[in-house]
Motif scaffolding. Structure first.
Motif, short mmCIF file in Angstrom:
data_model
loop_
_atom_site.label_atom_id
_atom_site.label_comp_id
_atom_site.label_asym_id
_atom_site.label_seq_id
_atom_site.Cartn_x
_atom_site.Cartn_y
_atom_site.Cartn_z
N SER A 25 46.37 39.47 39.63
CA SER A 25 45.46 38.51 39.27
C SER A 25 44.78 39.01 37.92
CB SER A 25 44.43 38.12 40.28
OG SER A 25 43.80 39.45 40.59
N TYR A 26 43.94 38.18 37.56
CA TYR A 26 43.02 38.59 36.06
C TYR A 26 41.74 37.94 36.04
CZ TYR A 26 43.57 33.66 34.43
OH TYR A 26 43.46 32.28 34.43
N ASP B 147 36.24 45.65 35.00
CA ASP B 147 37.09 46.56 34.46
C ASP B 147 36.27 47.42 33.18
OD1 ASP B 147 39.24 45.41 35.37
OD2 ASP B 147 40.18 44.63 33.68
N ARG C 288 38.38 36.50 40.76
CA ARG C 288 39.80 36.54 39.93
C ARG C 288 40.49 35.42 39.99
NH1 ARG C 288 40.32 42.18 38.38
NH2 ARG C 288 42.39 41.80 37.88
N CYS D 14 47.52 35.34 38.45
CA CYS D 14 48.47 35.19 37.29
C CYS D 14 49.54 34.46 37.37
CB CYS D 14 48.96 36.88 36.87
SG CYS D 14 47.57 37.66 36.19
#
Length: 483
Positions: free
Chosen positions: A152-153, A171, A279, A282
């Motif tokens: 995931s992002y 992050d 999130r 992806c």
């Protein structure tokens, strides 16, 4: 021994995180010619590089700092004012992450599957094209079975003005080397709550924004309220029922977030804003439509309990399919997918395996910690399951008083008639460790009388489980207990 790179495999895994790596290693053990395709710059996956390990390293430093500041409560004099040296904390985190990542790279090199560096995209249900980060085609590969575990992002925020004024993601927090005087945390889930705890522990003034009526919206209300009260005691202000409307620059270098709370406008101010609103899987560049793989309304891959997608030889595991973003469940999903692929290819006998989420376990590394296992009281009431519940406060537990950690409680949920354990929750010191005693009881079908009969050394934190267990056992009609 490392496989020689070819173009045809029995099993191709897309994504080298925890789910993908576990699946590839399992597939090799089962005799499948296996490849793992990873397009990220670094090997290691979310947990090692930007998730579990680095975030808990920062929290460990914050907890030490908090303990030093409260040393006077234990009769210890600290000379001078303790300082949280953020650059040194981040440097320690980086050293540890490199140790974890190096070990992971060595494991990958020794597991016997082919490692292909690049980004994968399905051309058809049995073929993927792998491209370099720059977009150049490296090669095409075919396989009998696939596992999509691309992770995931963090999405770009859709809050007007936030990108312009700047914000921190989970992050960014990991490498943020300044100590902000004040922080706004957008989001009330695990990432947001741990960020709020971290910043409050190191001395920032924290405001948390929740769109719900409680933090951890899916949790039992008593669990959420106990954590919220502890955060409030630590100085965190929580704003509930808040809709985020916009963000902008404010005077004196601060940032402002404009909210609407039940129709009323409210502006809050801080030096930094932490974006912790979830999130996304992806999936965009994987060519899943060409493979016949279906997505749900939230863009997660639709997979059944055997981890199969609509295209039966293509499996999914981890954040791309959910339903929970929890590492040990992703690992289990990856292993089950590999074993079911082996059965599909005639390499393993027996019926296909399925995920069993009755053993769902989650933990939160706030202060106090939170851990939840199995069925929640909230879910049981919704599903009209007959249960009995008992809890016991840490403020009445001897070891907790000795440690000066008396916030929270432990709770057991059992079947109304049999007393069989269905779930447990704990808010308190070492909750993420203490919950594992109940994992064993639930896994092997134990009941509350089993828990009450287990010996616990005195004085220990784990003694807390005996109190709700005894309360429930006294109401269990099946058999009498010896005292």
């Amino acid at each position: 021994m490392k496989q020689k790179l070819g173009r045809t495999f029995d099993f191709i895994v897309i994504g080298g995180g925890s789910a993908g790596y576990t699946a590839a290693a399992e597939a090799v053990k089962l005799g499948m010619r296996t490849a793992l395709i990873e397009g990220a710059k670094e090997l290691g996956g979310l947990c090692i590089l930007r998730g579990c390990m680095p975030s808990k390293t920062l929290i460990a430093s914050a907890n030490r700092f908090r303990a030093v500041r409260s040393a006077g409560d234990f009769g210890i004099k600290v000379v001078g004012r303790p300082r949280f040296q953020t650059p040194k904390v981040v440097a320690r985190k980086r050293r540890l992450v490199e140790i974890f990542a190096k070990a992971h790279r060595e494991e990958i090199a020794s597991e016997g599957f082919a490692l292909i560096r690049g980004r994968a995209c399905f051309l058809d249900p049995h073929t993927v094209r792998v491209t370099s980060p720059g977009g150049a085609t490296l090669q095409t590969f075919t396989a009998k079975s696939f596992l999509v575990a691309a992770g995931s992002y963090i999405p770009e925020p859709e809050i007007p003005g936030l990108a312009k004024i700047g914000y921190l993601t989970s992050d960014d927090v990991l490498d943020h080397q300044t100590l902000p005087a004040s922080v706004i945390v957008l989001g009330d889930g695990p990432v947001g709550l741990e960020a709020a705890h971290y910043y409050a522990a190191i001395g920032s003034r924290v405001t948390m924004v929740s769109k719900h009526g409680q933090v951890l919206n899916s949790a039992d209300r008593d669990v959420a309220e106990a954590l919220a009260q502890a955060l409030s005691n630590a100085g965190v202000q929580i704003i509930y029922h808040a809709k985020i409307e916009s963000a902008a620059k404010a005077p004196r270098g601060q940032k402002t977030v404009k909210l609407r709370i039940r129709g009323r406008a409210k502006s809050i101010y801080a030096d930094e804003v932490v974006f912790a609103l979830g999130r996304n899987p992806c999936v965009e560049a994987l060519g899943l439509e060409a493979a016949g793989v279906e997505l749900d309304g939230d863009s997660h891959i639709v997979a059944n309990e055997q981890q199969r997608t609509r295209c039966r030889h293509i499996f999914a595991a981890g954040d791309v399919c959910g339903p929970f973003e929890i590492l040990h469940l992703a690992v289990q999903q990856g292993r089950i997918a590999a074993r079911n692929a082996a059965r599909q290819q005639g390499l393993l006998r027996g019926r296909c395996e399925s995920m069993d989420y009755r053993m769902k376990l989650s933990a939160l590394f706030t202060e106090p910690q939170v851990a939840v296992l199995g069925l929640t009281e909230k879910k049981a009431r919704e599903d009209k399951i007959a249960i009995r519940v008992a809890s016991h406060a840490f403020s009445d537990e001897g070891r907790a008083r000795i440690e000066g950690k008396t916030e929270g409680f432990a709770k057991l949920i059992c079947e109304a008639k049999s007393g069989k354990l269905l779930g447990a929750a704990i808010v308190g010191p070492s909750a993420a460790e203490l919950i594992h005693e109940m994992v064993a009881v639930l896994r092997f079908g134990g009941d509350v009388e089993t828990i009450a009969a287990l010996p616990h050394y005195h004085p220990t934190l784990s003694e807390i489980w005996t109190f709700p267990a005894e309360a429930l056992s006294e109401r269990t009609p099946r058999r009498r207990r010896c005292r």
